[in-house]
Enzyme design. Structure first.
Site, short mmCIF file in Angstrom:
data_model
loop_
_atom_site.label_atom_id
_atom_site.label_comp_id
_atom_site.label_asym_id
_atom_site.label_seq_id
_atom_site.Cartn_x
_atom_site.Cartn_y
_atom_site.Cartn_z
N ARG A 137 37.15 48.03 33.44
CA ARG A 137 37.23 49.46 33.84
C ARG A 137 38.25 50.19 32.99
O ARG A 137 38.03 51.33 32.55
CB ARG A 137 37.56 49.55 35.33
CG ARG A 137 36.43 49.11 36.23
CD ARG A 137 36.88 49.01 37.67
NE ARG A 137 37.22 50.31 38.23
CZ ARG A 137 37.88 50.44 39.40
NH1 ARG A 137 38.27 49.37 40.07
NH2 ARG A 137 38.17 51.64 39.87
N HIS B 57 44.69 56.56 46.17
CA HIS B 57 44.33 55.14 46.04
C HIS B 57 45.07 54.48 44.88
O HIS B 57 44.71 53.38 44.47
CB HIS B 57 42.81 54.99 45.86
CG HIS B 57 42.04 55.36 47.10
ND1 HIS B 57 40.72 55.73 47.07
CD2 HIS B 57 42.42 55.45 48.39
CE1 HIS B 57 40.30 55.99 48.30
NE2 HIS B 57 41.32 55.84 49.12
N TYR C 125 39.14 44.81 36.38
CA TYR C 125 40.02 45.95 36.10
C TYR C 125 40.15 46.18 34.59
O TYR C 125 40.18 47.32 34.12
CB TYR C 125 41.39 45.76 36.78
CG TYR C 125 41.34 46.16 38.24
CD1 TYR C 125 41.12 45.21 39.24
CD2 TYR C 125 41.41 47.50 38.61
CE1 TYR C 125 41.00 45.58 40.57
CE2 TYR C 125 41.29 47.88 39.94
CZ TYR C 125 41.08 46.92 40.92
OH TYR C 125 40.95 47.31 42.23
N GLY D 76 32.28 65.38 44.76
CA GLY D 76 31.93 64.10 44.15
C GLY D 76 32.37 62.88 44.92
O GLY D 76 32.79 61.89 44.33
N CYS E 107 58.79 40.79 42.80
CA CYS E 107 60.09 41.53 42.78
C CYS E 107 59.90 43.00 43.07
O CYS E 107 60.85 43.77 43.06
CB CYS E 107 60.77 41.32 41.43
SG CYS E 107 59.89 42.08 40.07
N VAL F 287 41.24 56.41 40.64
CA VAL F 287 42.42 55.73 40.10
C VAL F 287 42.45 55.83 38.57
O VAL F 287 43.32 55.28 37.92
CB VAL F 287 42.43 54.24 40.53
CG1 VAL F 287 42.51 54.12 42.05
CG2 VAL F 287 41.21 53.49 40.01
N ALA G 234 24.01 65.16 45.91
CA ALA G 234 23.28 64.56 47.05
C ALA G 234 24.02 64.86 48.35
O ALA G 234 25.23 65.09 48.35
CB ALA G 234 23.19 63.05 46.84
#
Ligand code: BV8
Ligand code: ZN
Length: 253
Positions: free
Chosen positions: A76, A125, A73, A193, A136, A109, A221
């Protein structure tokens, strides 16, 4: 008819639809961010250190090795931080401003739709820019790049996780409900997409179609959805969407 004429007619038909139908829904996937330099999940570059996203974006992978999942993450987040929304994102902002009722549902995201200026966005998402504490329940924005690995909750000391939906996890029922509302009221739906393999998002277009919407797909595609669509525009979102908006506004091609 040549393929080019075919595509031109499809674009004109889509403009015709958009001018006559007030309720439009758009579903986007990773392909819309590809031209911002963000690798898609199932295309080239979607792998990271020989792992597929489906192997890392799961509660089990996180429980087994939270550091490895956070390294993915963090990689990214650093990529997205350096990226800019592209002309495809910006064309969708123009479309939202020009249409009376417009809902953008995104599987992404990365937050690039919001950064481009989209307002009516459902991030089904979740967001890579939010963290959540399972201890918590605290959820907060976190834009640290790099982020401490692993990050801990400053309220209870618990291990934080990205506030995204992993494979095998339910979507937020409130967000899913808002998406369903928009889908069943839509008169036109653009699917842009996405490889249309991840559920339940891959079924959204069929929900909308069952309720009477016309479907248009924008993708370089074919996908499992292509055969169900009324219109198919073959190409990149960063090329097709600005054209669509120019024609919608009555400007030349
Ligand atoms: C759920 C957030 C109920 C994380 C993501 C077995 C066990 C458990 C679950 C399942 C199972 N079998 C099936 C399932 C359901 C599972 C699923 O669908 N699996 C798939 C792999 C078959 N779904 C779930 O688990 C969902 N939850 O079902 O809950 C439940 C609960 C328990 C048990 C069962 C069911 C949750 C799914 C959410 C997963 N989280 N992301 C993160 O990002 O870190 S999904 C991930 O994939 C991203 O969000 C991404 O957006 C999404 C979909 O991928 P795409 O966006 O379509 O991207 P992709 O790379 O695939 O395709 C890119 C496309 O762009 C291509 O078509 C390409 O041609 C095109 N393109 C390329 N360049 C361009 C372009 N298009 C335009 N312009 C360009 N320039
Ligand atoms: Zn906490």
């Amino acid at each position: 008819m040549t393929k080019k004429e075919d595509q031109k007619n499809a674009l004109e038909s889509l403009v015709h639809w958009l001018r006559r139908t007030p309720r439009v829904v758009v579903l986007t996937g990773a392909g819309v961010s590809q031209e911002s330099g963000i690798p898609t999940f199932r295309g080239p570059g979607g792998w990271w250190r020989n792992f597929r996203p489906e192997e890392l974006a799961t509660p089990r992978a996180f429980a087994k090795d939270p550091r490895l999942v956070w390294e993915w993450y963090d990689w990214r987040r650093s990529l997205i931080r350096r990226a800019e929304p592209n002309v495809g994102h910006r064309a969708l902002v123009e479309l939202e401003k020009a249409l009376p009722q417009f809902t953008l549902i995104t599987q992404n995201v990365d937050g690039l739709h919001r950064r481009a200026g989209s307002r009516q966005v459902l991030e089904i998402h979740g967001s890579i820019w939010e963290v959540r504490c399972p201890g918590c329940g605290k959820v907060e924005e976190d834009h640290r790049v790099p982020i401490p690995i692993p990050p801990y909750c400053d309220a209870c000391g618990g291990l934080l996780r990205p506030n995204v939906v992993w494979f095998g996890e339910d979507l937020d029922p409130r967000v899913l409900d808002a998406a369903r509302q928009a889908l069943v009221q839509a008169q036109v739906m653009l699917v842009i997409g996405t490889s249309a393999v991840v559920q339940p998002a891959a079924s959204f277009a069929l929900w909308a179609q069952a309720a009477g919407a016309k479907l248009a797909e924008i993708n370089p595609a074919p996908t499992p959805l292509t055969q169900h669509c009324d219109l198919v525009l073959t190409g990149k979102s960063g090329e097709i969407l600005p054209l669509l908006v120019r024609r919608f506004k009555g400007l030349g091609l």
